[in-house]
Design a protein around this motif. Structure first.
Motif, PDB file in Angstrom:
ATOM      1  N   LYS A   1     -10.050   0.317 -13.676  1.00 24.94           N
ATOM      2  CA  LYS A   1     -10.628   1.466 -14.331  1.00 24.94           C
ATOM      3  C   LYS A   1     -10.418   2.638 -13.599  1.00 24.94           C
ATOM      4  O   LYS A   1     -10.068   3.844 -14.262  1.00 24.94           O
ATOM      5  CB  LYS A   1     -11.876   1.265 -15.184  1.00 24.94           C
ATOM      6  CG  LYS A   1     -11.910   0.262 -16.263  1.00 24.94           C
ATOM      7  CD  LYS A   1     -12.969   0.082 -17.118  1.00 24.94           C
ATOM      8  CE  LYS A   1     -14.257  -0.413 -16.399  1.00 24.94           C
ATOM      9  NZ  LYS A   1     -15.230  -0.874 -17.247  1.00 24.94           N
ATOM     10  N   GLN A   2     -10.765   2.843 -12.490  1.00 23.17           N
ATOM     11  CA  GLN A   2     -10.539   3.856 -11.351  1.00 23.17           C
ATOM     12  C   GLN A   2      -9.050   4.478 -11.510  1.00 23.17           C
ATOM     13  O   GLN A   2      -8.855   5.264 -11.536  1.00 23.17           O
ATOM     14  CB  GLN A   2     -11.361   3.628 -10.274  1.00 23.17           C
ATOM     15  CG  GLN A   2     -11.375   4.907  -9.157  1.00 23.17           C
ATOM     16  CD  GLN A   2     -12.056   6.218  -9.832  1.00 23.17           C
ATOM     17  OE1 GLN A   2     -12.969   5.944 -10.565  1.00 23.17           O
ATOM     18  NE2 GLN A   2     -11.567   7.252  -9.615  1.00 23.17           N
ATOM     19  N   THR A   3      -8.277   3.260 -11.164  1.00 18.80           N
ATOM     20  CA  THR A   3      -6.724   3.596 -11.117  1.00 18.80           C
ATOM     21  C   THR A   3      -6.319   4.267 -12.261  1.00 18.80           C
ATOM     22  O   THR A   3      -5.561   5.085 -12.251  1.00 18.80           O
ATOM     23  CB  THR A   3      -6.180   2.215 -10.695  1.00 18.80           C
ATOM     24  OG1 THR A   3      -6.573   1.554  -9.569  1.00 18.80           O
ATOM     25  CG2 THR A   3      -4.554   2.318 -10.665  1.00 18.80           C
ATOM     26  N   GLN A   4      -6.862   3.613 -13.627  1.00 19.87           N
ATOM     27  CA  GLN A   4      -6.409   4.243 -14.800  1.00 19.87           C
ATOM     28  C   GLN A   4      -6.659   5.972 -14.817  1.00 19.87           C
ATOM     29  O   GLN A   4      -5.960   6.615 -15.448  1.00 19.87           O
ATOM     30  CB  GLN A   4      -6.580   3.428 -15.871  1.00 19.87           C
ATOM     31  CG  GLN A   4      -6.388   2.042 -16.009  1.00 19.87           C
ATOM     32  CD  GLN A   4      -7.156   1.261 -16.854  1.00 19.87           C
ATOM     33  OE1 GLN A   4      -8.303   1.557 -17.445  1.00 19.87           O
ATOM     34  NE2 GLN A   4      -6.681  -0.046 -17.125  1.00 19.87           N
ATOM     35  N   LYS A   5      -7.917   6.130 -14.511  1.00 19.75           N
ATOM     36  CA  LYS A   5      -8.165   7.561 -14.539  1.00 19.75           C
ATOM     37  C   LYS A   5      -7.629   8.429 -13.962  1.00 19.75           C
ATOM     38  O   LYS A   5      -7.130   9.433 -14.123  1.00 19.75           O
ATOM     39  CB  LYS A   5      -9.730   7.320 -14.271  1.00 19.75           C
ATOM     40  CG  LYS A   5     -10.394   8.960 -14.054  1.00 19.75           C
ATOM     41  CD  LYS A   5     -11.946   8.658 -13.832  1.00 19.75           C
ATOM     42  CE  LYS A   5     -12.748  10.060 -13.483  1.00 19.75           C
ATOM     43  NZ  LYS A   5     -12.278  10.623 -12.328  1.00 19.75           N
ATOM     44  N   GLU A   6      -7.189   7.766 -12.315  1.00 19.72           N
ATOM     45  CA  GLU A   6      -6.464   8.690 -11.281  1.00 19.72           C
ATOM     46  C   GLU A   6      -4.971   8.782 -11.958  1.00 19.72           C
ATOM     47  O   GLU A   6      -4.360   9.669 -11.940  1.00 19.72           O
ATOM     48  CB  GLU A   6      -6.419   7.915 -10.165  1.00 19.72           C
ATOM     49  CG  GLU A   6      -7.766   8.114  -9.246  1.00 19.72           C
ATOM     50  CD  GLU A   6      -8.164   7.178  -8.225  1.00 19.72           C
ATOM     51  OE1 GLU A   6      -6.923   6.354  -7.919  1.00 19.72           O
ATOM     52  OE2 GLU A   6      -9.156   7.015  -7.870  1.00 19.72           O
ATOM     53  N   VAL A   7      -4.360   7.699 -12.412  1.00 19.66           N
ATOM     54  CA  VAL A   7      -3.175   7.923 -12.996  1.00 19.66           C
ATOM     55  C   VAL A   7      -2.828   8.905 -13.977  1.00 19.66           C
ATOM     56  O   VAL A   7      -1.879   9.740 -13.925  1.00 19.66           O
ATOM     57  CB  VAL A   7      -2.781   6.394 -13.721  1.00 19.66           C
ATOM     58  CG1 VAL A   7      -1.208   6.261 -14.347  1.00 19.66           C
ATOM     59  CG2 VAL A   7      -2.323   5.330 -12.521  1.00 19.66           C
ATOM     60  N   LEU A   8      -3.861   8.741 -15.165  1.00 15.58           N
ATOM     61  CA  LEU A   8      -3.844   9.779 -16.222  1.00 15.58           C
ATOM     62  C   LEU A   8      -3.617  11.217 -15.795  1.00 15.58           C
ATOM     63  O   LEU A   8      -3.190  12.177 -16.011  1.00 15.58           O
ATOM     64  CB  LEU A   8      -4.906   9.396 -17.147  1.00 15.58           C
ATOM     65  CG  LEU A   8      -4.775   8.725 -18.191  1.00 15.58           C
ATOM     66  CD1 LEU A   8      -5.895   8.099 -19.124  1.00 15.58           C
ATOM     67  CD2 LEU A   8      -3.804   9.375 -19.275  1.00 15.58           C
ATOM     68  N   GLU A   9      -4.961  11.393 -14.706  1.00 19.96           N
ATOM     69  CA  GLU A   9      -4.965  12.847 -14.203  1.00 19.96           C
ATOM     70  C   GLU A   9      -3.778  13.114 -13.403  1.00 19.96           C
ATOM     71  O   GLU A   9      -3.336  14.290 -13.402  1.00 19.96           O
ATOM     72  CB  GLU A   9      -6.280  12.704 -13.547  1.00 19.96           C
ATOM     73  CG  GLU A   9      -7.613  12.781 -14.294  1.00 19.96           C
ATOM     74  CD  GLU A   9      -8.881  12.693 -13.397  1.00 19.96           C
ATOM     75  OE1 GLU A   9      -8.553  12.824 -12.160  1.00 19.96           O
ATOM     76  OE2 GLU A   9      -9.965  12.836 -13.956  1.00 19.96           O
ATOM     77  N   GLN A  10      -3.210  12.434 -12.502  1.00 16.62           N
ATOM     78  CA  GLN A  10      -2.128  12.707 -11.799  1.00 16.62           C
ATOM     79  C   GLN A  10      -0.739  12.751 -12.285  1.00 16.62           C
ATOM     80  O   GLN A  10       0.100  13.694 -12.290  1.00 16.62           O
ATOM     81  CB  GLN A  10      -1.923  11.698 -10.427  1.00 16.62           C
ATOM     82  CG  GLN A  10      -3.316  11.855  -9.430  1.00 16.62           C
ATOM     83  CD  GLN A  10      -3.203  10.780  -8.637  1.00 16.62           C
ATOM     84  OE1 GLN A  10      -2.002  10.013  -8.371  1.00 16.62           O
ATOM     85  NE2 GLN A  10      -4.342  10.373  -7.996  1.00 16.62           N
ATOM     86  N   TYR A  11      -0.548  11.786 -13.304  1.00 20.14           N
ATOM     87  CA  TYR A  11       0.757  11.646 -13.894  1.00 20.14           C
ATOM     88  C   TYR A  11       1.176  12.605 -14.983  1.00 20.14           C
ATOM     89  O   TYR A  11       2.167  12.916 -15.211  1.00 20.14           O
ATOM     90  CB  TYR A  11       1.491  10.338 -14.142  1.00 20.14           C
ATOM     91  CG  TYR A  11       1.366   9.301 -12.858  1.00 20.14           C
ATOM     92  CD1 TYR A  11       1.327   9.903 -11.692  1.00 20.14           C
ATOM     93  CD2 TYR A  11       1.670   8.162 -13.076  1.00 20.14           C
ATOM     94  CE1 TYR A  11       1.428   8.949 -10.587  1.00 20.14           C
ATOM     95  CE2 TYR A  11       1.773   7.089 -11.790  1.00 20.14           C
ATOM     96  CZ  TYR A  11       1.492   7.685 -10.726  1.00 20.14           C
ATOM     97  OH  TYR A  11       1.551   6.797  -9.612  1.00 20.14           O
ATOM     98  N   SER A  12      -0.162  12.916 -15.674  1.00 19.23           N
ATOM     99  CA  SER A  12       0.002  13.935 -16.775  1.00 19.23           C
ATOM    100  C   SER A  12       0.574  15.303 -16.468  1.00 19.23           C
ATOM    101  O   SER A  12       1.108  15.811 -17.466  1.00 19.23           O
ATOM    102  CB  SER A  12      -1.408  13.838 -17.546  1.00 19.23           C
ATOM    103  OG  SER A  12      -2.251  14.442 -16.446  1.00 19.23           O
TER     104      SER A  12
END
Length: 405
Positions: free
Chosen positions: A329-340
């Motif tokens: 869930k932490q990875t998902q949060k980071e992926v959304l913030e960085q890749y968006s």
């Protein structure tokens, strides 16, 4: 059904590797199916389906057989005896089955089936998590459905053929299929078969892809000539679908942290006749930064718990740990913030998972929209797919648009 020694031994060997050596069930089964060239399709089907069934119901069968892990071979034969008895298969006069209490097995099954976590054969923590996120009634239906064998679904490669022509060509190779409503490129096999051996597959006319997964690329609303980025491409099932929707025109960038997966995509793309894909391994933050503000469309098929695809990966029930769910869930949060940040003004992105947990899905999107990185975005629509309602894999997808300045 008559049990054959060599097939049963293959099942026991496979279970030993999965349960005691922590190998992945799909890899073990692939290896087992190459064991004897004399086996016909029925023999191979017996080995694969029996292994998967016992993996699926490991906890239930172990409770009935009164055995505990790590399982030695005698214990594995006991699990096998439980499976066979519950299937109504007569046990042969082999030493492994001596003293099998057939009547007691059926009684224990009836008794233990009153408890969901044992009946559906899942760890305690997973049952508690499912109930807390989906509620008793929905979780009960969903986890029951996740224990059923999944259908084989094909996606037509529209760069090379039409769904109707694909159906006819497969029929000429003795594979019967049917159309699926609301899935424009999907065909479902009427009976299980090894489609990878067909000339139709070798010619790149289709890919094997679940019906729910096929909805993700459509959700992204891509068009020919766009710059589209698939940032968690893996071996590229959805990437190839995007390429066909783009009619091989425009730029499609497939990215992943695992270069080995992108190499598999390269082979698949060649077979599919796809030539608008550029592959980039994410080996640092540089490839991401270079694309800031450049993508018309972005697909984030995020890493997740996989709790929507347990039908395909039943051993995941035993490999998953609660701490993994928290870290992913932490990875998902980071992926959304960085890749968006790759999405241009006015562009769109899809966040998708093959999980049924709201904490990995709509709550992640809500959290993102309330963050600094998500402030420029708005939610256009989202779709939740539960296996017990759709009959296909559990999935989630959200379409977000970046506001124009």
């Amino acid at each position: 059904m008559r049990l054959h020694r060599n097939l049963c031994f293959a099942v026991i060997d496979g279970l030993y590797k999965i349960f005691n050596e922590n190998e992945y069930a799909d890899k073990v089964v692939q290896s087992l199916l190459k064991r004897d060239k004399r086996w016909g399709s029925r023999d191979r089907g017996f080995v694969a389906e029996t292994v998967y069934e016992i993996v699926r119901y490991k906890r239930l069968y172990a409770e009935i057989a009164n055995v505990k892990e790590p399982f030695d071979r005698d214990n594995l034969w006991r699990l096998f005896a439980v499976w066979a008895t519950l299937k109504g298969i007569r046990l042969p006069d082999w030493k492994y089955f001596e003293g099998t209490p057939t009547r007691k097995i059926k009684g224990r099954f009836d008794e233990l089936s009153k408890t969901r976590k044992i009946k559906e054969s899942i760890p305690d923590w997973m049952d508690e998590l499912g109930v807390s996120e989906l509620g008793e009634a929905t979780w009960s239906k969903e986890i029951e459905k996740q224990n059923e064998q999944a259908d084989v679904i094909l996606r037509t490669n529209t760069l090379k053929t039409t769904k109707k022509d694909l159906q006819q060509r497969l029929a000429s190779e003795d594979i019967e299929t049917e159309f699926l409503p609301n899935h424009p490129s999907a065909l479902r096999l009427k009976e299980r078969a090894n489609v990878f051996r067909t000339e139709t597959f070798k010619d790149g006319w289709f890919e094997v892809q679940d019906a729910s997964s096929q909805l993700v690329a459509d959700f992204l609303d891509v068009h020919s000539g766009m710059k589209v980025v698939d940032v968690c491409a893996g071996a590229g099932g959805k990437t190839l679908h995007l390429a066909s929707l783009m009619e091989n025109k425009g730029q499609l960038i497939a990215m992943d942290i695992y270069e080995s997966k992108l190499k598999k995509l390269k082979v698949r793309a060649r077979r599919n006749g796809v030539h608008n894909i550029e592959m980039k391994a994410i080996d640092s933050t540089k490839p991401i930064k270079k694309l800031h503000g450049k993508a018309d469309r972005l697909l984030i098929d995020a890493p997740c718990s996989g709790l929507g695809v347990l039908r395909r990966n039943p051993d995941a029930k035993w490999k998953l740990q609660p701490e993994f769910i928290e870290s992913i869930k932490q990875t998902q949060k980071e992926v959304l913030e960085q890749y968006s940040k790759m999405v241009k003004d006015g562009g769109k992105m899809v966040y998708a998972t093959c999980s049924v947990l709201p904490s990995e899905n709509e709550k992640q999107v809500e959290q993102f929209l309330n963050s600094e990185a998500g402030a420029p975005f708005k939610l256009i629509k989202d779709k939740k797919i539960l296996a017990h309602k759709s009959g296909f894999d559990g999935f989630y997808m959200a379409l977000l648009e970046k506001k124009s300045n």
